[in-house]
Design a protein around this motif. Sequence first.
Motif, PDB file in Angstrom:
ATOM      1  N   UNK A   1       0.857  -1.178   0.000  1.00  0.00           N
ATOM      2  CA  UNK A   1       0.000   0.000   0.000  1.00  0.00           C
ATOM      3  C   UNK A   1       0.901   1.237   0.000  1.00  0.00           C
ATOM      4  N   UNK A   2       0.571   2.186  -0.842  1.00  0.00           N
ATOM      5  CA  UNK A   2       1.393   3.391  -0.888  1.00  0.00           C
ATOM      6  C   UNK A   2       0.998   4.362   0.227  1.00  0.00           C
ATOM      7  N   UNK A   3       1.827   5.340   0.438  1.00  0.00           N
ATOM      8  CA  UNK A   3       1.660   6.296   1.537  1.00  0.00           C
ATOM      9  C   UNK A   3       0.360   7.074   1.415  1.00  0.00           C
ATOM     10  N   UNK A   4       0.056   7.554   0.230  1.00  0.00           N
ATOM     11  CA  UNK A   4      -1.158   8.366   0.043  1.00  0.00           C
ATOM     12  C   UNK A   4      -2.406   7.537   0.335  1.00  0.00           C
ATOM     13  N   UNK A   5      -2.456   6.305  -0.163  1.00  0.00           N
ATOM     14  CA  UNK A   5      -3.608   5.443   0.088  1.00  0.00           C
ATOM     15  C   UNK A   5      -3.764   5.176   1.577  1.00  0.00           C
ATOM     16  N   UNK A   6      -2.664   4.866   2.259  1.00  0.00           N
ATOM     17  CA  UNK A   6      -2.716   4.619   3.697  1.00  0.00           C
ATOM     18  C   UNK A   6      -3.160   5.876   4.442  1.00  0.00           C
ATOM     19  N   UNK A   7      -2.649   7.018   4.032  1.00  0.00           N
ATOM     20  CA  UNK A   7      -3.049   8.289   4.635  1.00  0.00           C
ATOM     21  C   UNK A   7      -4.556   8.502   4.491  1.00  0.00           C
ATOM     22  N   UNK A   8      -5.071   8.330   3.286  1.00  0.00           N
ATOM     23  CA  UNK A   8      -6.499   8.550   3.036  1.00  0.00           C
ATOM     24  C   UNK A   8      -7.363   7.592   3.847  1.00  0.00           C
ATOM     25  N   UNK A   9      -6.988   6.324   3.879  1.00  0.00           N
ATOM     26  CA  UNK A   9      -7.769   5.338   4.633  1.00  0.00           C
ATOM     27  C   UNK A   9      -7.718   5.605   6.133  1.00  0.00           C
ATOM     28  N   UNK A  10      -6.600   6.100   6.615  1.00  0.00           N
ATOM     29  CA  UNK A  10      -6.444   6.363   8.050  1.00  0.00           C
ATOM     30  C   UNK A  10      -7.117   7.654   8.496  1.00  0.00           C
ATOM     31  N   UNK A  11      -7.119   8.652   7.645  1.00  0.00           N
ATOM     32  CA  UNK A  11      -7.541   9.988   8.068  1.00  0.00           C
ATOM     33  C   UNK A  11      -8.909  10.434   7.574  1.00  0.00           C
ATOM     34  N   UNK A  12      -9.323  10.003   6.409  1.00  0.00           N
ATOM     35  CA  UNK A  12     -10.608  10.461   5.856  1.00  0.00           C
ATOM     36  C   UNK A  12     -11.656   9.401   6.173  1.00  0.00           C
ATOM     37  N   UNK A  13     -12.000   9.298   7.469  1.00  0.00           N
ATOM     38  CA  UNK A  13     -12.926   8.255   7.890  1.00  0.00           C
ATOM     39  C   UNK A  13     -14.311   8.782   8.267  1.00  0.00           C
ATOM     40  N   UNK A  14     -14.428  10.083   8.487  1.00  0.00           N
ATOM     41  CA  UNK A  14     -15.730  10.678   8.771  1.00  0.00           C
ATOM     42  C   UNK A  14     -15.808  12.034   8.076  1.00  0.00           C
ATOM     43  N   UNK A  15     -17.032  12.537   7.939  1.00  0.00           N
ATOM     44  CA  UNK A  15     -17.210  13.868   7.351  1.00  0.00           C
ATOM     45  C   UNK A  15     -16.548  14.934   8.209  1.00  0.00           C
ATOM     46  N   UNK A  16     -16.562  14.733   9.517  1.00  0.00           N
ATOM     47  CA  UNK A  16     -15.955  15.707  10.428  1.00  0.00           C
ATOM     48  C   UNK A  16     -14.442  15.790  10.193  1.00  0.00           C
ATOM     49  N   UNK A  17     -13.771  14.634  10.102  1.00  0.00           N
ATOM     50  CA  UNK A  17     -12.327  14.643   9.841  1.00  0.00           C
ATOM     51  C   UNK A  17     -12.031  15.237   8.475  1.00  0.00           C
ATOM     52  N   UNK A  18     -12.832  14.865   7.489  1.00  0.00           N
ATOM     53  CA  UNK A  18     -12.670  15.406   6.141  1.00  0.00           C
ATOM     54  C   UNK A  18     -12.740  16.938   6.178  1.00  0.00           C
ATOM     55  N   UNK A  19     -13.751  17.471   6.846  1.00  0.00           N
ATOM     56  CA  UNK A  19     -13.932  18.921   6.925  1.00  0.00           C
ATOM     57  C   UNK A  19     -12.775  19.620   7.616  1.00  0.00           C
ATOM     58  N   UNK A  20     -12.289  19.035   8.702  1.00  0.00           N
ATOM     59  CA  UNK A  20     -11.176  19.646   9.433  1.00  0.00           C
ATOM     60  C   UNK A  20      -9.892  19.622   8.611  1.00  0.00           C
ATOM     61  N   UNK A  21      -9.646  18.516   7.923  1.00  0.00           N
ATOM     62  CA  UNK A  21      -8.433  18.404   7.108  1.00  0.00           C
ATOM     63  C   UNK A  21      -8.490  19.375   5.933  1.00  0.00           C
ATOM     64  N   UNK A  22      -9.614  19.432   5.243  1.00  0.00           N
ATOM     65  CA  UNK A  22      -9.760  20.358   4.111  1.00  0.00           C
ATOM     66  C   UNK A  22      -9.600  21.802   4.592  1.00  0.00           C
ATOM     67  N   UNK A  23     -10.175  22.129   5.740  1.00  0.00           N
ATOM     68  CA  UNK A  23     -10.029  23.484   6.273  1.00  0.00           C
ATOM     69  C   UNK A  23      -8.558  23.806   6.543  1.00  0.00           C
ATOM     70  N   UNK A  24      -7.841  22.872   7.160  1.00  0.00           N
ATOM     71  CA  UNK A  24      -6.423  23.087   7.445  1.00  0.00           C
ATOM     72  C   UNK A  24      -5.633  23.286   6.152  1.00  0.00           C
ATOM     73  N   UNK A  25      -5.914  22.447   5.165  1.00  0.00           N
ATOM     74  CA  UNK A  25      -5.173  22.509   3.904  1.00  0.00           C
ATOM     75  C   UNK A  25      -5.456  23.808   3.143  1.00  0.00           C
ATOM     76  N   UNK A  26      -6.696  24.225   3.113  1.00  0.00           N
ATOM     77  CA  UNK A  26      -7.083  25.357   2.261  1.00  0.00           C
ATOM     78  C   UNK A  26      -7.070  26.714   2.967  1.00  0.00           C
ATOM     79  N   UNK A  27      -6.964  26.732   4.279  1.00  0.00           N
ATOM     80  CA  UNK A  27      -7.029  27.989   5.018  1.00  0.00           C
ATOM     81  C   UNK A  27      -5.846  28.904   4.689  1.00  0.00           C
ATOM     82  N   UNK A  28      -6.163  30.128   4.302  1.00  0.00           N
ATOM     83  CA  UNK A  28      -5.121  31.125   4.045  1.00  0.00           C
ATOM     84  C   UNK A  28      -4.601  31.719   5.354  1.00  0.00           C
TER      85      UNK A  28
END
Length: 87
Positions: A1-28
Amino acid sequence: MDVITDFLQSEIDTKEHYGKIIHFITSHEIRKGKFKGNKYIIEKISRDSFILYIEYQDIHGIMYTPSIAPIISQNRLIEFIEEYIKA
Protein backbone atom coordinates in the motif's frame (compact mmCIF):
# COMPACT_ATOMS: atom_id res chain seq x y z
CA MET A 1 0.00 0.00 0.00
CA ASP A 2 1.39 3.39 -0.89
CA VAL A 3 1.66 6.30 1.54
CA ILE A 4 -1.16 8.37 0.04
CA THR A 5 -3.61 5.44 0.09
CA ASP A 6 -2.72 4.62 3.70
CA PHE A 7 -3.05 8.29 4.63
CA LEU A 8 -6.50 8.55 3.04
CA GLN A 9 -7.77 5.34 4.63
CA SER A 10 -6.44 6.36 8.05
CA GLU A 11 -7.54 9.99 8.07
CA ILE A 12 -10.61 10.46 5.86
CA ASP A 13 -12.93 8.25 7.89
CA THR A 14 -15.73 10.68 8.77
CA LYS A 15 -17.21 13.87 7.35
CA GLU A 16 -15.95 15.71 10.43
CA HIS A 17 -12.33 14.64 9.84
CA TYR A 18 -12.67 15.41 6.14
CA GLY A 19 -13.93 18.92 6.92
CA LYS A 20 -11.18 19.65 9.43
CA ILE A 21 -8.43 18.40 7.11
CA ILE A 22 -9.76 20.36 4.11
CA HIS A 23 -10.03 23.48 6.27
CA PHE A 24 -6.42 23.09 7.45
CA ILE A 25 -5.17 22.51 3.90
CA THR A 26 -7.08 25.36 2.26
CA SER A 27 -7.03 27.99 5.02
CA HIS A 28 -5.12 31.12 4.04
CA GLU A 29 -4.96 32.10 7.72
CA ILE A 30 -2.87 29.01 8.53
CA ARG A 31 0.45 29.54 6.80
CA LYS A 32 2.50 26.96 8.72
CA GLY A 33 1.59 24.32 11.24
CA LYS A 34 0.76 20.72 11.98
CA PHE A 35 -2.51 18.84 11.88
CA LYS A 36 -2.51 15.68 13.98
CA GLY A 37 -4.79 13.05 12.51
CA ASN A 38 -5.55 9.50 13.59
CA LYS A 39 -2.19 8.18 12.39
CA TYR A 40 -0.56 10.82 10.22
CA ILE A 41 0.62 14.33 10.83
CA ILE A 42 0.08 16.78 8.00
CA GLU A 43 2.72 19.48 8.20
CA LYS A 44 2.01 22.67 6.32
CA ILE A 45 5.40 24.12 5.45
CA SER A 46 3.93 26.94 3.37
CA ARG A 47 0.49 27.82 2.05
CA ASP A 48 0.92 25.42 -0.85
CA SER A 49 3.34 22.73 0.41
CA PHE A 50 2.76 19.80 2.75
CA ILE A 51 4.61 16.82 4.20
CA LEU A 52 2.95 13.68 5.59
CA TYR A 53 4.54 11.57 8.31
CA ILE A 54 3.63 9.18 11.13
CA GLU A 55 4.02 9.78 14.84
CA TYR A 56 4.67 6.74 17.03
CA GLN A 57 5.80 5.97 20.55
CA ASP A 58 8.68 3.75 21.59
CA ILE A 59 10.65 3.31 24.81
CA HIS A 60 12.44 6.62 24.25
CA GLY A 61 9.23 8.63 23.91
CA ILE A 62 7.35 10.01 20.95
CA MET A 63 9.18 9.54 17.67
CA TYR A 64 8.44 10.66 14.14
CA THR A 65 9.16 8.84 10.93
CA PRO A 66 11.30 10.74 8.50
CA SER A 67 9.22 12.23 5.75
CA ILE A 68 7.58 9.26 4.06
CA ALA A 69 6.25 11.21 1.16
CA PRO A 70 7.86 13.97 -0.83
CA ILE A 71 6.60 17.49 -0.43
CA ILE A 72 3.13 17.55 -1.93
CA SER A 73 1.31 20.57 -3.30
CA GLN A 74 -2.00 21.81 -1.93
CA ASN A 75 -3.80 21.15 -5.22
CA ARG A 76 -2.45 17.60 -5.53
CA LEU A 77 -3.35 16.75 -1.93
CA ILE A 78 -6.90 18.04 -2.42
CA GLU A 79 -7.15 16.02 -5.67
CA PHE A 80 -6.18 12.82 -3.82
CA ILE A 81 -8.73 13.50 -1.07
CA GLU A 82 -11.55 14.36 -3.50
CA GLU A 83 -10.86 11.25 -5.62
CA TYR A 84 -10.92 9.10 -2.47
CA ILE A 85 -14.25 10.59 -1.35
CA LYS A 86 -15.83 9.91 -4.77
CA ALA A 87 -14.71 6.27 -4.76
